[in-house]
Design a protein around this motif. Structure first.
Motif, PDB file in Angstrom:
ATOM      1  N   ASN A 284      33.561  29.466  58.093  1.00 24.00           N
ATOM      2  CA  ASN A 284      33.430  30.782  58.719  1.00 24.00           C
ATOM      3  C   ASN A 284      32.536  30.727  59.953  1.00 24.00           C
ATOM      4  O   ASN A 284      31.554  30.002  59.984  1.00 24.00           O
ATOM      5  CB  ASN A 284      32.828  31.794  57.725  1.00 24.00           C
ATOM      6  CG  ASN A 284      33.637  31.920  56.460  1.00 24.00           C
ATOM      7  OD1 ASN A 284      34.616  32.644  56.408  1.00 24.00           O
ATOM      8  ND2 ASN A 284      33.197  31.218  55.413  1.00 24.00           N
ATOM      9  N   ARG A 285      32.882  31.540  60.915  1.00 24.15           N
ATOM     10  CA  ARG A 285      32.082  31.636  62.134  1.00 24.15           C
ATOM     11  C   ARG A 285      31.338  32.972  62.110  1.00 24.15           C
ATOM     12  O   ARG A 285      31.910  34.024  61.817  1.00 24.15           O
ATOM     13  CB  ARG A 285      32.975  31.604  63.361  1.00 24.15           C
ATOM     14  CG  ARG A 285      32.205  31.577  64.703  1.00 24.15           C
ATOM     15  CD  ARG A 285      33.147  31.294  65.847  1.00 24.15           C
ATOM     16  NE  ARG A 285      34.103  32.369  66.038  1.00 24.15           N
ATOM     17  CZ  ARG A 285      33.869  33.454  66.807  1.00 24.15           C
ATOM     18  NH1 ARG A 285      32.716  33.575  67.442  1.00 24.15           N
ATOM     19  NH2 ARG A 285      34.796  34.374  66.957  1.00 24.15           N
TER      20      ARG A 285
ATOM     21  N   LYS B 286      29.482  27.687  56.194  1.00 24.40           N
ATOM     22  CA  LYS B 286      29.385  27.543  57.643  1.00 24.40           C
ATOM     23  C   LYS B 286      30.605  26.833  58.219  1.00 24.40           C
ATOM     24  O   LYS B 286      31.086  27.178  59.304  1.00 24.40           O
ATOM     25  CB  LYS B 286      28.116  26.776  58.002  1.00 24.40           C
ATOM     26  CG  LYS B 286      27.855  26.654  59.496  1.00 24.40           C
ATOM     27  CD  LYS B 286      26.534  25.932  59.766  1.00 24.40           C
ATOM     28  CE  LYS B 286      26.271  25.813  61.256  1.00 24.40           C
ATOM     29  NZ  LYS B 286      24.972  25.109  61.526  1.00 24.40           N
TER      30      LYS B 286
ATOM     31  N   ASN C 104      29.745  38.096  66.189  1.00 24.43           N
ATOM     32  CA  ASN C 104      28.815  38.498  67.263  1.00 24.43           C
ATOM     33  C   ASN C 104      28.196  39.847  66.940  1.00 24.43           C
ATOM     34  O   ASN C 104      28.814  40.691  66.332  1.00 24.43           O
ATOM     35  CB  ASN C 104      29.532  38.560  68.612  1.00 24.43           C
ATOM     36  CG  ASN C 104      30.059  37.189  69.013  1.00 24.43           C
ATOM     37  OD1 ASN C 104      29.405  36.175  68.769  1.00 24.43           O
ATOM     38  ND2 ASN C 104      31.230  37.149  69.650  1.00 24.43           N
TER      39      ASN C 104
END
Length: 339
Positions: A335-336, A332, A339
């Motif tokens: 990395n994001r 986490k 969407n």
């Protein structure tokens, strides 16, 4: 004493005859290359011969179909039927793993030739160490109301059957090494049209392009499973945008499917031998175990089942307790979520 010895010999002979008759109802489809080729050099020397010989040893009386590609060295290989398919080459569709169509085509071609009620789908770089999977397949027959898709449960090995990835729960990520069950059920899984002929293929390609080359890309096994499961259970199968595109409801749907349609069995107790690169001293914390599956079966199908948590399972759950949250936090931070 002599009577007792004679009785044991007669029972042993009876059991052998009974099992041989059972094995005659099984065809083993060994699919894939029988030698290394350019870009795929990790096969062990003689692994396919070992695979075929192991079937003769552990499934005497069964039929063996070898489904492979042209220009393979077949010297010394023991099989009943040989099927040669034109190599479709690597996938270029932008979604499927590069060897997806190769695996599907060689498996389809082999299953097309099966005439027995039961079949095994076995990769040419694995082998058998026993036949316990035949008995296991008949041990857990109960299903949850309205959850049964297959006529009988299909046995799949736990090695590389992912339960989590980078500490996150994942769905639709079964191993592709071994499948055993009714032939018609295996055909439901593997007898698919070409990927681009599915009406959902373009949506999957577009979604995959957004996460290509990132840790959010689907595992190869997720691409396989998502396609065949969407094909046979359209209304209950989600099209994943990325590897972790799930919520609690999705996990429950997946677990209920597993409990009523699949038996996840550990290689060492089901009779499956693994290629060297797949062997581990300790089971991966991110994989299902047979006991993990038993818990789902007890929860959804048969609450009378007794589950004995052995030492290996306790160690597995302990490693998960410490390792998975740390892995999830690390992922986490780096990395994001797309969407």
């Amino acid at each position: 004493m002599l009577f007792f010895v004679g009785f044991l010999k007669n029972m042993k002979h009876f059991w052998r005859c009974l099992m041989n008759n059972t094995f005659q109802q099984i065809t083993v489809v060994v699919q894939g290359p029988v030698q290394n080729y350019q870009g795929r050099t990790h096969h062990e020397e003689g692994i396919t011969q070992r695979c075929l010989d192991s079937i003769r040893t552990h499934l005497p009386g069964s039929k063996v179909i070898l489904s492979t590609w042209p220009d393979q060295d077949l010297t010394g290989l023991d099989y009943d039927q040989l099927i040669i398919s034109k190599d479709p080459g690597q996938n270029q569709d932008g979604f499927c793993h590069v060897n997806y169509q190769r695996q599907v085509l060689s498996t389809q071609a082999g299953l097309d030739a099966v005439t027995t009620p039961y079949a095994v789908k076995l990769r040419s770089d694995n082998f058998l160490t026993g036949n316990q999977f035949v008995t296991i397949q008949q041990q857990f027959t109960k299903t949850e109301l309205n959850q049964q898709i297959f006529s009988e449960k299909v046995v799949v090995n736990s090695n590389l059957f992912r339960r989590s990835s980078h500490g996150h729960r994942v769905i639709m990520s079964p191993s592709d090494f071994f499948y055993y069950g009714r032939t018609d059920d295996l055909k439901l899984i593997w007898q698919q049209p070409e990927f681009n002929h599915h009406d959902f293929s373009q949506q999957l390609i577009q979604q995959a392009q957004k996460v290509a080359g990132t840790p959010f890309a689907l595992e190869a096994e997720q691409t396989y499973c998502q396609i065949w499961l969407k094909n046979i259970a359209r209304d209950n199968t989600k099209l994943l945008k990325h590897r972790f595109d799930i919520n609690h409801h999705d996990i429950v749907i997946w677990e209920r499917f597993l409990a009523s349609n699949i038996i996840i069995a550990d290689p060492q107790t089901m009779g499956l031998g693994l290629r060297k690169i797949s062997q581990r001293k300790l089971k991966r914390a991110n994989e299902y175990s047979h006991i993990d599956w038993l818990k789902l079966y007890k929860q959804y199908c048969d609450n009378t089942v007794t589950i004995n948590i052995n030492k290996d399972q306790r160690h597995l759950e302990l490693r998960r307790f410490f390792k998975l949250p740390l892995s999830k936090l690390t992922f986490k931070l780096k990395n994001r979520v797309p969407n």
